[in-house]
Design an enzyme around this catalytic site. Structure first.
Site, mmCIF file in Angstrom:
data_model
loop_
_atom_site.group_PDB
_atom_site.id
_atom_site.type_symbol
_atom_site.label_atom_id
_atom_site.label_comp_id
_atom_site.label_asym_id
_atom_site.label_seq_id
_atom_site.Cartn_x
_atom_site.Cartn_y
_atom_site.Cartn_z
ATOM 1 N N HIS A 198 0.810 -1.222 0.000
ATOM 2 C CA HIS A 198 0.000 0.000 0.000
ATOM 3 C C HIS A 198 0.839 1.266 0.000
ATOM 4 O O HIS A 198 0.297 2.370 -0.057
ATOM 5 C CB HIS A 198 -0.972 0.004 1.183
ATOM 6 C CG HIS A 198 -2.223 -0.767 0.908
ATOM 7 N ND1 HIS A 198 -3.391 -0.178 0.491
ATOM 8 C CD2 HIS A 198 -2.466 -2.096 0.950
ATOM 9 C CE1 HIS A 198 -4.315 -1.114 0.311
ATOM 10 N NE2 HIS A 198 -3.770 -2.284 0.577
ATOM 11 N N HIS A 221 0.626 -8.414 5.681
ATOM 12 C CA HIS A 221 -0.167 -8.440 4.432
ATOM 13 C C HIS A 221 -1.531 -9.094 4.550
ATOM 14 O O HIS A 221 -2.419 -8.811 3.760
ATOM 15 C CB HIS A 221 0.666 -9.146 3.349
ATOM 16 C CG HIS A 221 0.226 -8.908 1.946
ATOM 17 N ND1 HIS A 221 -0.209 -7.697 1.461
ATOM 18 C CD2 HIS A 221 0.187 -9.744 0.880
ATOM 19 C CE1 HIS A 221 -0.491 -7.797 0.187
ATOM 20 N NE2 HIS A 221 -0.264 -9.035 -0.195
ATOM 21 N N ASP A 231 -8.198 14.349 -12.763
ATOM 22 C CA ASP A 231 -8.319 15.639 -12.095
ATOM 23 C C ASP A 231 -6.984 16.008 -11.482
ATOM 24 O O ASP A 231 -6.774 15.925 -10.281
ATOM 25 C CB ASP A 231 -9.418 15.516 -11.028
ATOM 26 C CG ASP A 231 -9.561 16.790 -10.219
ATOM 27 O OD1 ASP A 231 -9.991 16.681 -9.059
ATOM 28 O OD2 ASP A 231 -9.218 17.868 -10.744
ATOM 29 N N ASP A 264 -5.312 18.652 -10.789
ATOM 30 C CA ASP A 264 -5.114 19.619 -9.701
ATOM 31 C C ASP A 264 -6.038 19.343 -8.524
ATOM 32 O O ASP A 264 -6.200 20.173 -7.643
ATOM 33 C CB ASP A 264 -5.291 21.045 -10.220
ATOM 34 C CG ASP A 264 -6.640 21.218 -10.913
ATOM 35 O OD1 ASP A 264 -6.876 22.295 -11.479
ATOM 36 O OD2 ASP A 264 -7.449 20.274 -10.889
ATOM 37 N N SER A 316 -9.146 19.275 -8.046
ATOM 38 C CA SER A 316 -10.159 20.279 -7.728
ATOM 39 C C SER A 316 -11.512 19.631 -7.492
ATOM 40 O O SER A 316 -12.448 20.256 -7.037
ATOM 41 C CB SER A 316 -10.281 21.261 -8.897
ATOM 42 O OG SER A 316 -10.653 20.526 -10.064
ATOM 43 N N ASP A 324 -24.059 18.310 -14.434
ATOM 44 C CA ASP A 324 -23.402 19.609 -14.450
ATOM 45 C C ASP A 324 -24.407 20.678 -14.040
ATOM 46 O O ASP A 324 -25.033 21.324 -14.859
ATOM 47 C CB ASP A 324 -22.852 19.872 -15.860
ATOM 48 C CG ASP A 324 -22.252 21.261 -15.971
ATOM 49 O OD1 ASP A 324 -21.974 21.878 -14.919
ATOM 50 O OD2 ASP A 324 -22.066 21.718 -17.107
#
Lengths: 161, 717
Positions: free
Chosen positions: B240, B471, B647, B649, B651, B687
């Site tokens: 991980h 594990h 994505d 950045d 955001s 949207d």
């Protein structure tokens, strides 16, 4: 016709046994640890005493390597137990009566020390651990008494099998 | 007589016959009750593990999807989502150390910040301050996180892949397993066992992050102690410690939520730091400690020589090119083709068919066609266990007709990169098994299942006596196998659910005999009885299972109805169990679980629709066909990862076009038939402010299932 239905019945029983066995078959190699057999038999709705359990194990335990039970030996034995209705379940009302027998003065509750001494010394004695576990479930912590009627309800509740 | 005994006694204290019978009866009944609880506890465990492994199996789908995307990049003509460049991105800006260091120093920490302020080099004051701050739920300011990570990176760079330690007479080494973001467990270990110090050395065996909510805090503490006590604190990398895993299992999200401004920078730096973590630790040349396990190809000398920091993620299979292969003709032809043969790339998501006797020596359009055809093969029946990336062994030969003779093609030695990748992935992902041998770990999608013979061989080869690994979650926090030569140690208690398992750690003195210490973090103040603990865990497991049923509803119903010729709404238990087995591919004891999942009619048959009674969609999705909806539910997590990658950045927004392209690619890869217009419509609906971008978290929230019983409880307040 009846024979077909009978065969179908047998097959259902066998699948049920298989399903319960699989839960404990960690390696998926048709074996379980001998210490889990009691759990498997009991979860299939049977009520063996410790002596009866030991008899079953003695019959089917592997010699080499020790400590394991293979499914191919377990299946016929367990099928027989179910089909012949051996190691029969104890009816719930008898359980309540058992507690009432111990509660001679009919107080509706039992003293934990007495019950412990009793269950760890007589019959198929409980281990210390078993007794502690039972008390943690059965004991009313405020009054330090066992209200067995409630306890019996809890133990007999939710019987899907 | 006034002694107040309530039990029947007669004849010098011997209980009566009747009373004895009563005792036996109670004992028998009680043991039956306990057995039922044990059965429930056990199948609950099976459910959790089964679903977890199935989830990790999805991992491979994701990685094969990435390969698929990389291969099909050209087809997008650069119009595709920015997934590709992100995957190929070098982790950190190629900026010089000094520059970065001063950059961090210049970060301004506001006066109002009341959290800990670190000063380097670290001292005990700093670690103490960190511990108390985290106990108070404070967050460390990004500046210090970055500085800490930077220092850790510098430190780890000079560490070898394999660390050799000596035990000492005065002190024992403590070895801990997976923590998975469970700060409470770490604090409990420190409380019971003391803080790391020169007198109290520790080894943490990987998987510090993901799943739990305090991964970054754990990392900070562990790294701080690492810098403070470099000779007495050791960290192994786990599977991980991998940025792609983090996208799926929660660490990325946690960081972005806690660090809105600097989160991305922190994550980038972490990518590097993770890959710099050592792979293995060896004590006294006798005890090997790695996170996952070993394979029959594990070679400690080779492992010591690999460039570990190149393997950023186990899920980014190294692209191998087979431009050059040695072609040896069986006839004595002297001309040697300097190989323009392109074979099926063995490391893309495809099955290498070694059995092909004849293959055409035409120049195959290597990657794209092979991987798309092979991904379809893993997709058309997504039920088949996905092929694991297996490298061909160098001795296998391909017999190929060429002109008049048969040509033996020695399969080329995989490039070093691949071998290095393989070494590391094996060590981080493998699991022990009971039978001898070494087989690919198809559940996890990486590493192997290694048997006792493999362990024996490796230990013998290097003169070792014990392998300690982690594990895998174990109910008691630890487990021995392979005749005591392998120990699994797991330190996150209640991993699946409150009460599901204990955590444990090992103490090892110079005689190298392990002592085990167990614990369990308890959230509730009231001590739960066994029954209550089992019920809580069971309820959680069953919910997870019901979700699985829900997200496969269409397929299940189709099969059920095939059996239900007369449309009675009922089928036999046998048929019901078979359908579940076929569709869900979870190896579970369906008959035993039956009473908890579905209703029985009076004739003993199963009313199959009652499977789906307790669970429903969170929100109605009007324009979406059930099939499409289920796909979205099922792959919700994968989509989350993909969107997060796009994505860049962080955001939380992506454009409608990116959404559409991604969905198209993903569904093509899965072989799911989805109407293009339906997606666009749905996207437009989501949207809300009509600015051309989608808040994909909102989108994904719509595909959360709801458990009706929970809702009822909530309504009743």
């Amino acid at each position: 016709m009846a024979e077909e239905r009978a065969l179908a019945g047998v097959s259902e029983v066998q699948k049920k046994i298989r399903s319960a066995f699989d839960v404990f078959d960690h390696e998926q190699n048709q074996t379980v640890d001998v210490r889990e057999i009691g759990t498997i038999i009991r979860s299939l709705g049977r009520f063996p005493t410790e002596a009866e359990l030991h008899d079953v194990i003695a019959e089917i335990e592997e010699e080499e390597p020790a400590g394991f039970i293979r499914f191919e030996k377990f299946l016929p034995t367990m099928s027989r137990i179910l089909m012949e209705n051996k190691l029969r379940p104890v009816p719930e009302d008898l359980l309540l009566q058992a507690f009432e027998v111990l509660d001679q003065q009919k107080k509706g509750h039992l003293d934990p020390e007495e019950l412990s001494r009793y269950l760890t010394q007589e019959g198929d004695p409980f281990s210390q651990e078993e007794m502690e576990e039972m008390l943690s479930a059965a004991l009313d912590p405020e009054k330090n008494l066992i209200f067995y009627r409630d306890f019996v309800s809890m133990m007999t509740a939710d019987e899907p099998w | 007589m006034g002694c107040g005994t309530s039990v029947a006694i007669e004849n010098q204290g011997r209980p009566s016959e009747v009373a004895m019978k009563a005792a036996i009866l109670i004992q028998r009944w009680y043991r039956r009750y306990v057995a039922r609880l044990e059965m429930r506890r056990r199948y609950t465990w099976n459910i959790f593990q089964s679903i977890e492994y199935a989830g990790e199996q999805d991992q491979l789908q994701l990685s094969s999807f990435f390969s698929f995307m990389l291969d099909n990049f050209t087809q997008l003509n650069g119009n595709g989502p920015d997934l590709i460049s992100h995957l190929l991105d070098s982790a950190v800006d190629p900026v010089v150390d000094e520059v970065r260091q001063s950059k961090y120093e210049q970060i301004v920490v506001p006066e109002s910040y009341s959290g800990p302020r670190l000063s380097f080099p670290l001292s005990v004051t700093d670690t103490n301050v960190l511990l108390s701050a985290f106990k108070e739920q404070q967050t460390l300011h990004a500046k210090y996180v970055l500085q800490l990570l930077h220092e850790t990176q510098k430190f780890l760079k000079q560490m070898p892949n394999v660390i050799y330690l000596s035990s000492s007479y005065a002190k024992e080494i403590t070895i801990c397993g997976d923590l998975h973001g469970r700060l409470d467990d770490l604090l409990l270990i420190f409380y019971k066992n003391g803080l790391p110090s020169a007198e109290n050395p520790y080894i943490f065996n990987g998987d510090f992050v993901d799943r739990g909510k305090k991964s970054i805090e754990i990392i900070i503490i562990l790294f701080a102690f690492l810098l403070l006590y470099p000779d007495h604190m050791h960290l192994n990398r786990g599977n991980h410690e991998d940025h792609i895993m983090n996208l799926r299992y929660g660490f990325t999200k946690e960081v972005m939520q806690k660090y809105k401004t600097h989160g991305r920078e922190i994550l980038q730096l972490l990518q590097d730091v993770f890959s710099l973590l050592p792979i293995a630790t060896i004590i006294d040349n006798k005890v090997l400690i790695v996170h996952g396990g070993i394979s029959d190809k594990t070679d400690l000398e080779f492992l010591a020589s690999v460039e570990r920091q190149k393997v950023k993620s186990a899920l980014r299979l190294p692209k191998c090119s087979l431009d050059h292969s040695e072609v040896r003709t069986s006839s004595r032809s002297s001309s040697r083709k300097s190989g323009r043969v392109r074979l099926n790339s063995p490391c893309s998501a495809g099955r290498m068919s070694h059995k092909k006797k004849k293959c055409r020596l035409t120049k195959q359009n290597s990657s794209s066609s092979s991987s798309s055809s092979s991904s379809t093969s893993s997709v058309a029946t997504p039920r088949r266990p996905p092929p694991s990336p297996r490298l061909p062994s160098p001795t296998e030969m391909l017999q190929v007709p060429f002109l008049d003779s048969i040509v033996s093609l020695a399969l080329p030695e995989p490039p070093r990169e691949e071998l290095e990748w393989r070494q590391i992935v094996d060590v981080l992902w493998s699991d022990p098994k009971i039978q001898n041998g070494c087989s690919p770990n198809s559940f996890r999608g990486g590493g192997c299942y290694f048997g006792p013979d493999v362990t024996q061989n490796l230990l013998k080869k290097h003169g070792l006596c014990l392998l300690i690994r982690s594990h895998e979650c174990k109910q008691e926090g630890y487990e021995l196998c392979h005749n005591g030569q392998v120990i699994t140690i797991f330190s996150a208690s209640n991993y699946y659910e409150e009460g599901s398992n204990r955590g444990a750690y090992i103490k090892l003195g110079p005689e190298l005999i392990p002592r085990f210490f167990q614990y369990q973090v308890s959230r509730s103040t009231r001590k739960l009885t066994l029954q209550q603990r089992v019920s809580v865990a069971e309820s959680s497991a069953l919910k997870a299972l019901q979700e699985k049923l829900f997200t496969h509803r269409s397929e299940l119903m189709a099969f059920f109805q095939q059996y239900d010729i007369n449309n009675t709404g009922r089928i036999s238990i046998n048929e019901w169990a078979q359908v579940l087995d076929t569709v869900l591919r979870l190896d579970l004891p369906w008959r035993t679980l039956r009473p908890r999942l579905v209703r029985l009619a009076s004739d003993g048959n199963v009313e199959y629709e009652s499977c789906f009674e307790n669970i429903s969609a969170g929100q109605p999705l009007p324009q979406v066909t059930p099939n499409f909806a289920e796909t979205l539910y099922r792959y919700r997590t994968d989509l989350e990862i993909i969107f997060n990658i796009i994505d860049k950045d962080h955001s939380g927004q992506i454009s409608i076009e990116e959404f559409r392209q991604t969905w198209k690619l993903f569904s093509a890869h899965l072989g799911v038939d989805v109407d293009d217009q339906a997606i666009v419509d749905m996207a437009r609906n989501i949207d809300f402010n009509k600015d051309g971008s989608i808040d994909f978290n909102e989108f994904l929230e719509a595909f959360r299932v709801v458990h009706k019983l929970d809702m009822k409880e909530q309504q009743q307040g």
